[in-house]
Design a protein around this motif. Structure first.
Motif, short mmCIF file in Angstrom:
data_model
loop_
_atom_site.label_atom_id
_atom_site.label_comp_id
_atom_site.label_asym_id
_atom_site.label_seq_id
_atom_site.Cartn_x
_atom_site.Cartn_y
_atom_site.Cartn_z
N ARG A 1 0.84 -1.20 0.00
CA ARG A 1 0.00 0.00 0.00
C ARG A 1 0.88 1.25 0.00
O ARG A 1 0.59 2.22 -0.72
CB ARG A 1 -0.91 -0.03 1.24
N LEU B 1 2.20 1.78 -3.50
CA LEU B 1 1.18 2.37 -4.37
C LEU B 1 1.01 3.86 -4.07
O LEU B 1 0.88 4.67 -4.98
CB LEU B 1 -0.16 1.64 -4.16
N ASP B 2 1.03 4.21 -2.79
CA ASP B 2 0.89 5.61 -2.40
C ASP B 2 2.06 6.46 -2.89
O ASP B 2 1.93 7.66 -3.11
CB ASP B 2 0.78 5.73 -0.87
N ASP C 1 4.75 1.27 -9.54
CA ASP C 1 3.83 0.37 -10.23
C ASP C 1 4.44 -1.00 -10.52
O ASP C 1 3.80 -1.86 -11.13
CB ASP C 1 3.29 0.99 -11.53
N CYS D 1 0.11 -2.87 -9.61
CA CYS D 1 -0.99 -1.98 -10.01
C CYS D 1 -2.26 -2.39 -9.28
O CYS D 1 -2.50 -3.57 -9.03
CB CYS D 1 -1.21 -2.06 -11.51
N GLU D 2 -3.08 -1.41 -8.96
CA GLU D 2 -4.33 -1.64 -8.26
C GLU D 2 -5.22 -2.57 -9.08
O GLU D 2 -5.42 -2.38 -10.27
CB GLU D 2 -5.04 -0.31 -8.03
N GLY D 3 -5.76 -3.63 -8.40
CA GLY D 3 -6.74 -4.49 -9.04
C GLY D 3 -6.19 -5.55 -9.97
O GLY D 3 -6.96 -6.22 -10.66
N SER E 1 -0.23 -10.89 -10.93
CA SER E 1 0.70 -9.79 -10.74
C SER E 1 2.12 -10.09 -11.25
O SER E 1 2.93 -9.19 -11.34
CB SER E 1 0.76 -9.39 -9.27
#
Length: 211
Positions: A94, A97-98, A102, A165-167, A171
């Motif tokens: 997290r 990502l913040d 990526d 990447c989100e979602g 991965s």
């Protein structure tokens, strides 16, 4: 005759290289993968080796004007000193990502295995659905195994690129298997290792583009 001799000499020289790409796998869902900010992680109990690997890799990213950061510049000294839980690694993802990361390029030495075992592992890569945190959790003991390298003549390594990447369910973007045969010159071996990783990724349009 001279040409034949030269050809034989070249074969002998190339076969004596201590570092070689055994195989690589690219997730077919990512025909062309682009990353804009990549975390570089070398998992090893040897701090000097970790610094050298992450630094050389960062130089390759810098040459191509792709933003990257060494894990030694992001994680404090205590981060690798103790085992992390899955929840702690979720928090790390997290934070990445913040901070607009990526992707994570994650390298580790697994040990010495038979060719049959290596081939079996490689054949299973296409079914692997784990994330960066799963890989880290499984192998984090490497950081604190002081005699880890003493037992190996062939260092079987894996270098994996993870999308964070989100979602993204799948991965793992790319994975390369590289063997280092009883390296005598560590700096030279690390340089060869980095070049193999970069060239293999470039050949498959993973972050780096073919010229």
């Amino acid at each position: 005759m001279k040409k034949i001799l030269l050809f034989i000499i070249l074969i002998i020289i190339s076969s004596c290289k201590s570092t070689k790409l055994v195989d690589s796998y690219k997730n077919p869902e990512n025909v062309v993968f682009t990353a804009y900010k990549v975390l570089l992680v070398g998992m090893t109990p040897n701090q000097e080796t970790r610094v050298a690997f992450e630094s050389l890799l960062k130089e390759e990213f810098d040459k191509r004007k792709i933003e990257s950061m060494r894990s030694i510049d992001l994680f404090d000294v205590n981060f690798t000193a103790s085992a992390k839980t899955e929840e702690e690694l979720r928090a790390v993802e997290r934070q990445l990502l913040d901070k607009d990361f990526d992707a994570v390029l994650f390298a580790k030495v697994l040990g010495s295995e038979s060719k049959q075992t290596v081939r079996k592992k490689i054949s299973d890569w296409g079914n692997y659905t784990g994330k960066f945190r799963d890989d880290y959790l499984q192998h984090q003991d490497i950081y604190n195994s002081t005699g880890y390298y003493d037992q190996f003549k062939v260092y079987h390594t894996e270098t994996t690129l993870y999308c964070i990447c989100e979602g993204k369910e799948q991965s793992m973007v790319w994975r390369g298997s590289i063997d280092l045969t009883d390296p005598k010159n560590i700096d030279k071996s690390i340089d060869e290792y980095v070049q193999l990783v970069v060239n293999a990724m470039q050949e498959q349009d993973v972050i780096f583009r073919k010229k």
